[in-house]
Design an enzyme around this catalytic site. Structure first.
Site, mmCIF file in Angstrom:
data_model
loop_
_atom_site.group_PDB
_atom_site.id
_atom_site.type_symbol
_atom_site.label_atom_id
_atom_site.label_comp_id
_atom_site.label_asym_id
_atom_site.label_seq_id
_atom_site.Cartn_x
_atom_site.Cartn_y
_atom_site.Cartn_z
ATOM 1 N N GLY A 111 0.638 -1.171 -0.045
ATOM 2 C CA GLY A 111 -0.061 0.144 0.141
ATOM 3 C C GLY A 111 0.629 1.187 -0.019
ATOM 4 N N GLU A 131 2.882 -6.184 -1.819
ATOM 5 C CA GLU A 131 1.609 -5.710 -2.413
ATOM 6 C C GLU A 131 1.662 -4.301 -2.674
ATOM 7 O OE1 GLU A 131 -1.658 -7.543 -0.677
ATOM 8 O OE2 GLU A 131 -0.900 -9.444 -1.219
ATOM 9 N N PRO A 132 2.612 -3.614 -3.714
ATOM 10 C CA PRO A 132 2.723 -2.142 -3.706
ATOM 11 C C PRO A 132 1.398 -1.253 -3.871
ATOM 12 C CG PRO A 132 4.199 -3.338 -4.981
ATOM 13 C CD PRO A 132 3.221 -4.282 -4.547
ATOM 14 N N GLY A 133 0.188 -1.844 -4.555
ATOM 15 C CA GLY A 133 -0.791 -1.310 -4.433
ATOM 16 C C GLY A 133 -0.718 -0.070 -5.699
ATOM 17 N N ARG A 134 -1.154 1.079 -5.201
ATOM 18 C CA ARG A 134 -1.439 2.147 -6.198
ATOM 19 C C ARG A 134 -0.083 2.736 -6.835
ATOM 20 N NH1 ARG A 134 -4.533 5.797 -2.996
ATOM 21 N NH2 ARG A 134 -4.944 4.037 -1.627
ATOM 22 N N ARG A 155 -12.982 9.180 -5.548
ATOM 23 C CA ARG A 155 -12.199 9.188 -4.259
ATOM 24 C C ARG A 155 -12.448 10.496 -3.371
ATOM 25 N NH1 ARG A 155 -7.121 9.251 -4.604
ATOM 26 N NH2 ARG A 155 -6.819 8.272 -2.607
ATOM 27 N N CYS A 204 -25.582 15.914 -10.152
ATOM 28 C CA CYS A 204 -26.387 16.646 -9.138
ATOM 29 C C CYS A 204 -26.191 16.182 -7.680
ATOM 30 C CB CYS A 204 -27.817 16.203 -9.504
ATOM 31 S SG CYS A 204 -29.110 17.450 -8.625
ATOM 32 N N GLU A 205 -24.770 16.669 -7.047
ATOM 33 C CA GLU A 205 -24.459 16.506 -5.828
ATOM 34 C C GLU A 205 -23.462 17.708 -5.572
ATOM 35 O OE1 GLU A 205 -25.160 13.976 -3.412
ATOM 36 O OE2 GLU A 205 -26.217 12.672 -4.776
ATOM 37 N N TYR A 244 -7.785 3.261 -8.614
ATOM 38 C CA TYR A 244 -9.037 3.387 -7.864
ATOM 39 C C TYR A 244 -9.672 4.654 -8.346
ATOM 40 C CZ TYR A 244 -6.518 0.563 -4.851
ATOM 41 O OH TYR A 244 -5.753 -0.260 -4.204
#
Length: 496
Positions: free
Chosen positions: A288, A330-333, A377, A408-409, A438
């Site tokens: 991570g 598990e390096p992830g992003r 995100r 519409c938020e 992500y």
């Protein structure tokens, strides 16, 4: 109305970490792909292709992935951990996180660079296998793997299944017996170390859904040891995501290696190699590793992380007089995040007054033709990003701006705080950096907005690797509409 970013009232609403740039057109090193630069006319160029050309060919929004950046980071990460382990007489593996972003092309890139792949659903497993990833190089994660998913994993010979509960162990006992197939497993443990990250991203504290407490893991391994076809290969621990530095990994390693040593003493490791020989014990410490989303972020260099984490594990093993296990990470992003750049077209711009009297300030809203449906995100956990004009260079002074989407938020924010040139106008292209991880993986059809295409760029060429959706793709799922309306213009048209 244009706002002077040097005005006292305007700068008061900027966060402390955001500094006003001397040049609002600059591209911060480490935030953008290494290939990113500007042409003489000011247009942003990615892997040899100008952003306006990409927008004309594929439309906007479009997620652009720099293939060379992905490959370079994959190869560099693997080399860093292998070198660090080799200095202690050990070996290391690196797993690409399918959940960050997975397509058949990306799976091929990372496996060609020597990485394994971790998946956490039948869909991710199917894509990886379709891409030609050897099943033995796949790890299967998840806290609630369904029976049919476990059956498929065992059937195809997935390298390791990371077990997460007692129920899952019993499911595997029944499945392996029914299929008469052996299966190697890792037991996921919670070290109790809290990653210095958002609470949604910290995954090793006690009050969350993943894994076993350290004490409970001993009983889980004992149960696995009783099963004739489920083989214990080692431990897995993941302390979170978007992590900078090695301090958390050092503390986690000390706790997990203690458990590893106990299980060695109890002779619990039963995994076999494909040749039927006893396999070396495996210790997966997750990863991570963080990336720079803004110039304020300072992630540790991968070689520094590798040396620090592996040294910590080696020290703990030496204290206990045991050999260094095979290490996995598990390096992830950090493999794919910086490789992604999303291109949008600016639609409307307006300023909103904040406060009254001497405390009055103004916030400039720059609206683009995407938003939370292609990047959730910021809405999910306040993630920060960087943005720059992509079709040209701005000529006016920088203005504190908020880039927002078309949904519409009120929480539909793309970039919460950024200094953009004061002359940003409708029709300009805006590029948001570090969107490789992500974003497409979390994309939705909120407000019935089709998901945009993903386009790979390399050596001056571009190609669609994930097709953009059309309105009729959305209508085709509506059982009350038959037949579907005539085809509309696709989000992605072809090659550049």
């Amino acid at each position: 109305m244009s706002i002077d970013a040097s005005d006292h009232q305007t700068t008061r609403i900027a966060p402390e970490w955001l500094t006003e740039p001397s040049d609002p057109n600059d591209l911060a090193p480490g935030v953008w792909p290494a290939s990113a630069h500007r042409e003489d006319d000011g247009a942003l160029v990615l892997a040899g292709i100008p952003a306006p050309e990409l927008a004309r060919t594929f439309g906007t929004p479009v997620l652009v992935l720099d293939e060379g950046e992905v490959r370079s980071r994959a190869a560099g990460t693997l080399a860093a951990f292998r070198d660090a382990a080799a200095r202690h007489g050990g070996t290391a593996r690196v797993y690409y996180a399918g959940k960050a972003f997975l397509s058949s092309e990306v799976a091929r890139w990372v496996t060609e660079e020597g990485l394994n792949v971790d998946v956490c659903s039948i869909g991710e497993l199917t894509v990886a296998l379709a891409a030609g990833v050897p099943a033995a190089r796949i790890g299967f994660h998840g806290n609630n793997k369904r029976v049919f998913e476990l059956e498929r994993a065992v059937e195809v010979g997935v390298g390791t299944i990371i077990v997460d509960s007692e129920i899952e162990i019993e499911r595997l006992a029944a499945i392996t017996e029914r299929l008469d197939r052996r299966q190697n497993v890792l037991v996921r443990v919670n070290s109790g170390v809290h990653a210095d990250t958002h609470s949604f991203l910290a995954t090793a504290h006690e009050d969350q859904k993943f894994g076993f407490a350290l004490e409970a893991a001993v009983q889980a391994v004992e149960r696995i040891h009783e099963l004739p076809l489920v083989d214990f290969a080692g431990l897995h621990c993941h302390i979170g995501s978007q992590i900078f530095g090695v301090a958390g990994f050092r503390e986690s390693a000390s706790r997990v290696v203690e458990l590893h040593a106990l299980l060695l003493e109890q002779e619990r490791f039963t995994a076999l190699t494909p040749e039927g020989e006893p396999a070396e014990p495996l210790l997966n410490l997750g990863g991570g590793f963080g990336i720079a989303y803004t110039r304020a972020d300072t992630p540790s260099p991968i070689a520094e992380l590798a040396d620090g984490i592996v040294d910590a594990v080696a020290d703990e093993c030496a204290v206990r007089g045991i050999e260094l296990p095979v290490l996995a990470f598990e390096p992830g992003r950090s493999i794919i995040g910086t490789a992604g750049v999303t291109l949008y077209e600016v639609g409307t711009i307006k300023s909103v007054a904040l406060g009254e009297g001497e405390g009055r300030a103004e916030r400039r809203y720059v609206s683009v033709d995407g938003g939370m449906s292609d990047n959730a995100r910021p809405a999910l956990y306040g993630a920060q990003y960087s943005a720059r004009l992509a079709s040209r260079e701005g000529v006016d002074a920088p203005v504190l701006s908020r880039v927002v989407g078309l949904h519409c938020e009120s929480g539909d924010v793309v970039v919460e705080y950024e200094y953009l040139p004061g002359d940003v106008a409708p029709g300009d292209l805006l590029a948001v950096a570090a969107t490789g991880a992500y974003t497409a993986a979390l994309a939705s059809n909120y407000n019935h907005i089709p998901r945009p295409p993903v386009v790979a760029v390399a050596d001056g060429r571009a190609r669609v690797i994930v097709r953009g959706e059309r309105i009729e793709d959305l209508l085709a799922r509506d059982a009350g509409i038959d037949p579907a309306p005539a085809a509309s213009e696709p989000a992605g048209k072809g090659e550049a």
